[in-house]
Write a protein that holds these residues in place. Structure first.
Motif, short mmCIF file in Angstrom:
data_model
loop_
_atom_site.label_atom_id
_atom_site.label_comp_id
_atom_site.label_asym_id
_atom_site.label_seq_id
_atom_site.Cartn_x
_atom_site.Cartn_y
_atom_site.Cartn_z
N SER A 2 -1.99 -4.15 -16.54
CA SER A 2 -2.56 -5.41 -16.06
C SER A 2 -3.87 -5.15 -15.32
CB SER A 2 -1.58 -6.13 -15.14
OG SER A 2 -1.50 -5.45 -13.89
N GLU A 3 -4.63 -6.21 -15.13
CA GLU A 3 -5.88 -6.09 -14.38
C GLU A 3 -5.60 -5.64 -12.94
OE1 GLU A 3 -9.60 -8.86 -12.95
OE2 GLU A 3 -8.55 -9.39 -14.79
N GLU A 4 -4.51 -6.11 -12.39
CA GLU A 4 -4.12 -5.72 -11.03
C GLU A 4 -3.83 -4.21 -10.97
OE1 GLU A 4 -0.54 -6.67 -7.91
OE2 GLU A 4 -1.23 -8.31 -9.18
N ASP A 5 -3.17 -3.69 -12.00
CA ASP A 5 -2.89 -2.25 -12.06
C ASP A 5 -4.18 -1.45 -12.16
OD1 ASP A 5 -0.15 -2.69 -11.93
OD2 ASP A 5 0.12 -2.57 -14.11
N VAL A 6 -5.10 -1.92 -12.98
CA VAL A 6 -6.39 -1.24 -13.13
C VAL A 6 -7.10 -1.17 -11.78
CG1 VAL A 6 -8.70 -1.41 -14.18
CG2 VAL A 6 -6.66 -1.82 -15.57
N LEU A 7 -7.12 -2.28 -11.06
CA LEU A 7 -7.77 -2.31 -9.75
C LEU A 7 -7.07 -1.37 -8.77
CD1 LEU A 7 -8.49 -6.13 -9.41
CD2 LEU A 7 -10.12 -4.30 -9.91
N LEU A 8 -5.75 -1.29 -8.83
CA LEU A 8 -5.01 -0.38 -7.96
C LEU A 8 -5.39 1.07 -8.25
CD1 LEU A 8 -2.79 0.23 -5.86
CD2 LEU A 8 -1.16 0.24 -7.76
N PHE A 9 -5.43 1.46 -9.52
CA PHE A 9 -5.78 2.83 -9.87
C PHE A 9 -7.23 3.15 -9.49
CE2 PHE A 9 -2.04 2.66 -12.73
CZ PHE A 9 -1.37 3.75 -12.19
N GLN A 10 -8.11 2.18 -9.59
CA GLN A 10 -9.50 2.40 -9.17
C GLN A 10 -9.57 2.61 -7.66
OE1 GLN A 10 -11.49 -1.03 -10.82
NE2 GLN A 10 -11.82 -0.04 -12.77
N GLU A 11 -8.80 1.85 -6.91
CA GLU A 11 -8.78 1.99 -5.45
C GLU A 11 -8.18 3.33 -5.05
OE1 GLU A 11 -9.09 1.51 -1.38
OE2 GLU A 11 -10.19 0.60 -3.03
N LEU A 12 -7.09 3.72 -5.69
CA LEU A 12 -6.49 5.03 -5.41
C LEU A 12 -7.50 6.14 -5.70
CD1 LEU A 12 -2.93 4.59 -6.96
CD2 LEU A 12 -3.54 4.58 -4.54
N GLY A 13 -8.20 6.02 -6.81
CA GLY A 13 -9.20 7.01 -7.18
C GLY A 13 -10.32 7.11 -6.16
N ARG A 14 -10.75 5.96 -5.65
CA ARG A 14 -11.80 5.94 -4.62
C ARG A 14 -11.33 6.67 -3.37
NH1 ARG A 14 -12.74 3.71 -0.14
NH2 ARG A 14 -10.94 2.35 -0.22
N GLN A 15 -10.09 6.41 -2.97
CA GLN A 15 -9.54 7.07 -1.79
C GLN A 15 -9.43 8.58 -1.99
OE1 GLN A 15 -5.86 5.23 -0.61
NE2 GLN A 15 -6.77 3.19 -0.54
N ILE A 16 -9.02 8.98 -3.16
CA ILE A 16 -8.90 10.41 -3.47
C ILE A 16 -10.27 11.07 -3.39
CG2 ILE A 16 -8.42 12.06 -5.34
CD1 ILE A 16 -6.20 9.96 -6.23
N ARG A 17 -11.27 10.48 -4.03
CA ARG A 17 -12.62 11.05 -4.04
C ARG A 17 -13.19 11.14 -2.62
NH1 ARG A 17 -15.24 7.20 -5.99
NH2 ARG A 17 -16.34 6.67 -4.11
N GLU A 18 -13.06 10.06 -1.85
CA GLU A 18 -13.61 10.06 -0.49
C GLU A 18 -12.93 11.11 0.38
OE1 GLU A 18 -13.36 6.04 0.94
OE2 GLU A 18 -15.06 5.39 -0.29
N SER A 19 -11.62 11.25 0.27
CA SER A 19 -10.90 12.24 1.06
C SER A 19 -11.28 13.65 0.63
CB SER A 19 -9.40 12.03 0.92
OG SER A 19 -8.71 12.97 1.69
N ARG A 20 -11.39 13.86 -0.67
CA ARG A 20 -11.78 15.18 -1.18
C ARG A 20 -13.16 15.56 -0.65
NH1 ARG A 20 -15.23 16.42 -4.89
NH2 ARG A 20 -15.27 14.40 -5.93
N GLU A 21 -14.09 14.62 -0.68
CA GLU A 21 -15.45 14.88 -0.21
C GLU A 21 -15.48 15.11 1.30
OE1 GLU A 21 -17.59 11.52 -1.76
OE2 GLU A 21 -17.88 12.49 -3.71
N ARG A 22 -14.69 14.36 2.06
CA ARG A 22 -14.62 14.56 3.52
C ARG A 22 -14.13 15.95 3.87
NH1 ARG A 22 -12.69 9.35 3.76
NH2 ARG A 22 -10.52 10.03 3.84
N GLN A 23 -13.28 16.48 3.02
CA GLN A 23 -12.73 17.81 3.25
C GLN A 23 -13.59 18.91 2.60
OE1 GLN A 23 -8.42 17.98 2.66
NE2 GLN A 23 -8.34 15.78 3.00
#
Length: 72
Positions: A2-23
């Motif tokens: 669903s579109e909601e699932d797509v948005l959730l995975f995009q948000e999770l991905g953003r959080q992963i990238r930002e945390s990886r970069e912070r570290q």
């Protein structure tokens, strides 16, 4: 997916990238710690793939991220 699932995975991905970069981790370094291919890390960060629960838990543990939640 669903579109909601797509948005959730995009948000999770953003959080992963930002945390990886912070570290100060490269995709390659994170992939090595997880035992996966760096291109898979890229796909996860872009929300392009539906990650397995084991991958999700490993990522969130390595990056010390809070587990997200949403109402069903």
């Amino acid at each position: 997916m669903s579109e909601e699932d797509v948005l959730l995975f995009q948000e999770l991905g953003r959080q992963i990238r930002e945390s990886r970069e912070r570290q100060h981790l490269t995709r390659e370094a994170l992939a090595e710690k997880m035992g996966i291919d760096p291109s898979h890390v890229w796909k996860l960060e872009k929300g392009k793939v539906n990650m397995k629960l084991t991958t999700f838990l490993k990522l969130y543990t390595l990056l010390s991220l809070p587990v997200p939640h949403r109402s069903i």
